[in-house]
Write a protein that holds these residues in place. Structure first.
Motif, PDB file in Angstrom:
ATOM      1  N   ASP A  90     -15.296  20.671  -5.120  1.00  0.00           N
ATOM      2  CA  ASP A  90     -14.299  21.313  -4.507  1.00  0.00           C
ATOM      3  C   ASP A  90     -13.224  21.780  -5.193  1.00  0.00           C
ATOM      4  N   HIS A  91     -12.890  20.831  -6.489  1.00  0.00           N
ATOM      5  CA  HIS A  91     -11.832  21.148  -7.228  1.00  0.00           C
ATOM      6  C   HIS A  91     -12.590  20.761  -8.819  1.00  0.00           C
ATOM      7  N   GLN A  92     -12.255  21.616  -9.705  1.00  0.00           N
ATOM      8  CA  GLN A  92     -12.801  21.672 -11.213  1.00  0.00           C
ATOM      9  C   GLN A  92     -11.319  21.538 -11.766  1.00  0.00           C
ATOM     10  N   ILE A  93     -11.047  20.070 -12.544  1.00  0.00           N
ATOM     11  CA  ILE A  93      -9.966  20.159 -13.131  1.00  0.00           C
ATOM     12  C   ILE A  93     -10.152  19.700 -14.685  1.00  0.00           C
ATOM     13  N   LEU A  94     -10.245  20.694 -15.585  1.00  0.00           N
ATOM     14  CA  LEU A  94     -10.765  20.814 -16.766  1.00  0.00           C
ATOM     15  C   LEU A  94      -9.621  20.810 -17.944  1.00  0.00           C
ATOM     16  N   SER A  95      -9.625  20.403 -19.042  1.00  0.00           N
ATOM     17  CA  SER A  95      -8.799  19.825 -19.737  1.00  0.00           C
ATOM     18  C   SER A  95      -8.451  21.345 -20.592  1.00  0.00           C
ATOM     19  N   PHE A  96      -9.581  21.880 -20.942  1.00  0.00           N
ATOM     20  CA  PHE A  96      -9.250  23.049 -21.607  1.00  0.00           C
ATOM     21  C   PHE A  96      -8.890  24.201 -20.950  1.00  0.00           C
ATOM     22  N   GLU A  97      -9.049  24.343 -19.721  1.00  0.00           N
ATOM     23  CA  GLU A  97      -8.547  25.537 -18.793  1.00  0.00           C
ATOM     24  C   GLU A  97      -6.912  25.057 -18.383  1.00  0.00           C
ATOM     25  N   ILE A  98      -6.577  23.836 -18.341  1.00  0.00           N
ATOM     26  CA  ILE A  98      -5.282  23.581 -17.872  1.00  0.00           C
ATOM     27  C   ILE A  98      -4.312  23.037 -18.789  1.00  0.00           C
ATOM     28  N   GLY A  99      -4.746  22.834 -20.067  1.00  0.00           N
ATOM     29  CA  GLY A  99      -3.755  22.611 -21.134  1.00  0.00           C
ATOM     30  C   GLY A  99      -3.243  21.230 -21.101  1.00  0.00           C
ATOM     31  N   LEU A 100      -3.785  20.209 -20.363  1.00  0.00           N
ATOM     32  CA  LEU A 100      -3.597  18.867 -20.148  1.00  0.00           C
ATOM     33  C   LEU A 100      -4.932  17.942 -20.615  1.00  0.00           C
ATOM     34  N   MET A 101      -4.591  16.830 -20.854  1.00  0.00           N
ATOM     35  CA  MET A 101      -5.670  15.744 -21.587  1.00  0.00           C
ATOM     36  C   MET A 101      -5.848  14.364 -20.926  1.00  0.00           C
ATOM     37  N   LYS A 102      -6.750  13.926 -20.469  1.00  0.00           N
ATOM     38  CA  LYS A 102      -6.669  12.371 -20.457  1.00  0.00           C
ATOM     39  C   LYS A 102      -6.418  11.810 -21.916  1.00  0.00           C
ATOM     40  N   PRO A 103      -5.727  10.525 -21.836  1.00  0.00           N
ATOM     41  CA  PRO A 103      -5.426   9.925 -20.912  1.00  0.00           C
ATOM     42  C   PRO A 103      -3.845   9.989 -20.639  1.00  0.00           C
ATOM     43  N   ASP A 104      -3.271  11.347 -20.941  1.00  0.00           N
ATOM     44  CA  ASP A 104      -1.701  11.352 -20.562  1.00  0.00           C
ATOM     45  C   ASP A 104      -1.490  11.794 -18.901  1.00  0.00           C
ATOM     46  N   ALA A 105      -0.343  10.782 -18.626  1.00  0.00           N
ATOM     47  CA  ALA A 105      -0.245  11.060 -17.169  1.00  0.00           C
ATOM     48  C   ALA A 105      -0.142  12.077 -16.565  1.00  0.00           C
ATOM     49  N   GLU A 106       0.449  13.191 -17.441  1.00  0.00           N
ATOM     50  CA  GLU A 106       0.393  14.673 -16.707  1.00  0.00           C
ATOM     51  C   GLU A 106      -0.780  15.326 -16.105  1.00  0.00           C
ATOM     52  N   ILE A 107      -1.983  14.797 -16.830  1.00  0.00           N
ATOM     53  CA  ILE A 107      -3.104  15.240 -15.918  1.00  0.00           C
ATOM     54  C   ILE A 107      -3.552  14.790 -14.713  1.00  0.00           C
ATOM     55  N   TYR A 108      -3.208  13.525 -14.484  1.00  0.00           N
ATOM     56  CA  TYR A 108      -3.498  12.768 -13.299  1.00  0.00           C
ATOM     57  C   TYR A 108      -2.349  13.135 -12.161  1.00  0.00           C
ATOM     58  N   GLN A 109      -1.150  13.391 -12.800  1.00  0.00           N
ATOM     59  CA  GLN A 109      -0.117  13.920 -11.737  1.00  0.00           C
ATOM     60  C   GLN A 109      -0.517  15.332 -11.300  1.00  0.00           C
ATOM     61  N   HIS A 110      -1.113  16.273 -12.211  1.00  0.00           N
ATOM     62  CA  HIS A 110      -1.581  17.405 -12.004  1.00  0.00           C
ATOM     63  C   HIS A 110      -2.708  17.321 -10.785  1.00  0.00           C
ATOM     64  N   ALA A 111      -3.703  16.625 -10.871  1.00  0.00           N
ATOM     65  CA  ALA A 111      -4.672  16.386 -10.104  1.00  0.00           C
ATOM     66  C   ALA A 111      -4.056  15.997  -8.664  1.00  0.00           C
ATOM     67  N   VAL A 112      -3.369  15.201  -8.623  1.00  0.00           N
ATOM     68  CA  VAL A 112      -2.657  14.640  -7.199  1.00  0.00           C
ATOM     69  C   VAL A 112      -2.131  15.985  -6.601  1.00  0.00           C
ATOM     70  N   GLU A 113      -1.292  16.722  -7.482  1.00  0.00           N
ATOM     71  CA  GLU A 113      -0.829  17.929  -6.893  1.00  0.00           C
ATOM     72  C   GLU A 113      -1.764  18.954  -6.415  1.00  0.00           C
ATOM     73  N   ARG A 114      -2.978  19.093  -7.255  1.00  0.00           N
ATOM     74  CA  ARG A 114      -3.861  19.969  -6.830  1.00  0.00           C
ATOM     75  C   ARG A 114      -4.646  19.747  -5.534  1.00  0.00           C
ATOM     76  N   LEU A 115      -4.840  18.259  -5.367  1.00  0.00           N
ATOM     77  CA  LEU A 115      -5.572  17.772  -4.290  1.00  0.00           C
ATOM     78  C   LEU A 115      -4.784  17.655  -3.064  1.00  0.00           C
ATOM     79  N   ASP A 116      -3.183  17.901  -3.547  1.00  0.00           N
ATOM     80  CA  ASP A 116      -2.358  17.638  -2.172  1.00  0.00           C
ATOM     81  C   ASP A 116      -2.588  16.506  -1.384  1.00  0.00           C
ATOM     82  N   LEU A 117      -2.689  15.326  -1.978  1.00  0.00           N
ATOM     83  CA  LEU A 117      -2.772  14.129  -1.376  1.00  0.00           C
ATOM     84  C   LEU A 117      -2.165  12.750  -2.212  1.00  0.00           C
ATOM     85  N   PRO A 118      -1.741  11.822  -1.260  1.00  0.00           N
ATOM     86  CA  PRO A 118      -1.371  10.843  -1.990  1.00  0.00           C
ATOM     87  C   PRO A 118      -1.965  10.067  -2.979  1.00  0.00           C
ATOM     88  N   ALA A 119      -1.629   9.656  -4.313  1.00  0.00           N
ATOM     89  CA  ALA A 119      -2.220   9.207  -5.273  1.00  0.00           C
ATOM     90  C   ALA A 119      -3.291   8.146  -4.980  1.00  0.00           C
TER      91      ALA A 119
END
Length: 203
Positions: free
Chosen positions: A130-159
């Protein structure tokens, strides 16, 4: 658990796609202690630049050889790097489809413009995620907190309603710090065991 799991995010390399032994290959080319390789890789400036979409493949090869002090040519490195993904783990697509029947499903991966097109035809990501969250497309990488925060926002669900499956303990710990349920798994069998534990699929 504070909330039922409503979404599952799969890492790609090591969870969905089996990897060749890049460490075993590079250990003869000056990587130092193989046990430290994955941490050094994740924090290598050129790797981070490339896998967040910030440089081309040739610049990536030159920079990695410099940053990791590898004793090899750029062409030799790229040949090995291109072959790092081996292929899909047996049964993983069926498991993802089974998961999708009970939860929102996505992938959350550090990947790049060389690897992603190579295994996408076999993976068919548009058909199973349903969702493809890919580092090279969004400019964010694991293990940085920002990519997980982005995922939470993308899914629009509580972490706390998201389960993340990854083979790297650094990425798992970082996801937990942001509030996701996260489990370290490798391959189809371990992924299924984690999904069974969270009542997403049958044993």
């Amino acid at each position: 658990m504070n909330a039922p799991v409503r979404a599952v995010l799969f890492d790609i390399g090591g969870v969905v796609v089996e990897l060749n032994d890049m460490v075993g290959y590079l250990k003869d080319h000056g990587i130092g202690d193989p046990a430290d390789f994955h941490a050094r890789w994740l924090h290598c400036p050129t790797v981070r630049l490339y896998e967040s979409g910030g440089c081309d493949t040739d610049s990536f090869a030159d920079g990695v050889i410099r940053d990791l002090e590898l004793d090899m040519s750029p062409a030799g490195f790229l040949d090995a790097f291109a072959r790092w993904p081996k292929g899909l783990f047996p049964g993983i697509k069926d498991l993802i489809r089974e998961t999708r029947a009970n939860a929102v499903v996505g992938c959350l991966s550090n990947t790049n413009s060389l690897h992603w097109p190579a295994f996408s035809p076999e993976l068919e990501p548009d058909d199973i995620f349903d969702h493809q969250i890919l580092s090279f497309e969004i400019g964010l990488m694991k293990p940085d907190a920002e990519i997980y925060q982005h995922a939470v926002e993308r899914l629009d669900l509580p972490a706390e309603s998201i389960l993340f499956l990854d083979d790297n303990p650094l990425n798992v710990e970082a996801a937990r710090d942001v509030g996701l349920h996260a489990q370290q798994v490798y391959g189809t069998e371990q992924a299924r065991a984690a999904l069974v534990r969270f009542d997403i699929v049958a044993e």
